[in-house]
Scaffold this motif. Structure first.
Motif, short mmCIF file in Angstrom:
data_model
loop_
_atom_site.label_atom_id
_atom_site.label_comp_id
_atom_site.label_asym_id
_atom_site.label_seq_id
_atom_site.Cartn_x
_atom_site.Cartn_y
_atom_site.Cartn_z
N LYS A 112 0.84 -1.21 0.00
CA LYS A 112 0.00 0.00 0.00
C LYS A 112 0.87 1.26 0.00
CE LYS A 112 -0.59 0.25 5.07
NZ LYS A 112 -1.59 0.21 6.18
N ALA A 113 2.03 1.18 0.64
CA ALA A 113 2.94 2.34 0.65
C ALA A 113 3.41 2.67 -0.76
CB ALA A 113 4.14 2.06 1.55
N GLY A 150 6.97 7.77 8.05
CA GLY A 150 6.92 6.82 9.16
C GLY A 150 7.12 5.39 8.69
N GLU A 151 6.45 5.01 7.62
CA GLU A 151 6.56 3.65 7.11
C GLU A 151 7.96 3.36 6.60
OE1 GLU A 151 5.04 -0.19 6.28
OE2 GLU A 151 4.28 1.48 7.48
N ALA A 152 8.62 4.36 6.06
CA ALA A 152 9.96 4.18 5.51
C ALA A 152 10.98 3.77 6.57
CB ALA A 152 10.42 5.46 4.81
N GLN A 153 10.68 4.07 7.84
CA GLN A 153 11.60 3.69 8.90
C GLN A 153 11.63 2.17 9.11
OE1 GLN A 153 13.28 6.48 9.67
NE2 GLN A 153 11.70 7.30 8.29
N HIS A 154 10.60 1.49 8.60
CA HIS A 154 10.52 0.04 8.76
C HIS A 154 10.66 -0.71 7.43
CE1 HIS A 154 8.97 1.10 12.72
NE2 HIS A 154 8.07 1.85 12.11
N ASP A 155 10.67 0.03 6.35
CA ASP A 155 10.68 -0.58 5.02
C ASP A 155 11.86 -0.01 4.23
OD1 ASP A 155 10.29 -1.32 2.36
OD2 ASP A 155 8.11 -1.10 2.46
N PRO A 156 12.99 -0.73 4.17
CA PRO A 156 14.17 -0.22 3.48
C PRO A 156 13.91 0.12 2.01
CG PRO A 156 14.74 -2.13 4.82
CD PRO A 156 13.25 -2.05 4.80
#
Length: 208
Positions: free
Chosen positions: A65-66, A118-124
């Protein structure tokens, strides 16, 4: 087009079979739903239902979804990475930073951008795609403008343009993303003025 940074996680696409109308419907559905329910409640299933396509169709074109949301923001953001060059670097950097802050603060943009940060901090992969497709271009343009200012004698020649970019824009991003305060033109001007006057006390400044 989905960000190239996601290519390693995407199933092979068949461009000749892709419906741009369906893809646009998916992107619009994702952005509308993100506004309505928030990023945490956004789901591929919900996007598929709103867009009228199967969720497998979405997964053929985007890995998450990101990725859909980033694709949507890249297609709607009107961020000009070029910098004005009037010969007055301080005035030019203030104008560009204020314009960038206004665009990112748009209520149709900022919630999505904040969610992606925010999501990018968990998704390289998302982290890299966000840099490669958007943030990196702006940072590079800022560094080039600073280099030109150095050639014009308006910025110290020994200053690292990348570090100057981080100093100026990092302060603006901090206020925009991490505090409830407003990153307005007055704030932008104060950041730039402080950076160029420095923190060392002048002879006229009384010490406490």
């Amino acid at each position: 087009m989905p960000p190239e940074g996601y290519a390693v996680r995407m199933s092979p696409r068949r461009p000749e079979r892709r419906s741009e109308e369906a893809a646009n419907a998916v992107i619009k559905a994702a952005m509308d739903l993100c506004q309505e329910v928030g990023y945490r409640k956004l789901s591929i299933e919900g996007i598929a239902a709103r867009a009228g396509v199967g969720k497998n169709t979405i997964y053929r074109w985007w890995p998450s979804k990101a990725a859909v949301l980033l694709d949507g923001l890249l297609s709607t953001w009107k961020m000009d990475a070029s910098f004005p060059d009037t010969g007055d670097f301080v005035a030019d950097i203030k104008a560009q930073m204020a314009a960038a802050s206004r665009i990112l603060g748009d209520p149709d943009v900022f919630p999505h951008y904040r969610a992606l940060i925010g999501e990018a901090q968990h998704d390289p992969d998302l982290h890299r795609a966000l840099w490669d497709t958007f943030v990196g271009h702006l940072a590079g343009a800022a560094a080039e403008r600073i280099k030109n200012a150095q050639r014009q004698g308006q910025v110290r020649s020994d200053a690292d343009p990348v570090l100057v970019t981080e100093l100026l824009y990092g302060a603006a991003y901090y206020r925009r993303l991490l505090t409830p305060r407003i990153a307005d033109t007055e704030h932008i001007n104060a950041i730039v003025d402080l950076a160029f006057t420095g923190l060392a006390p002048s002879a006229a400044t009384p010490t406490r």
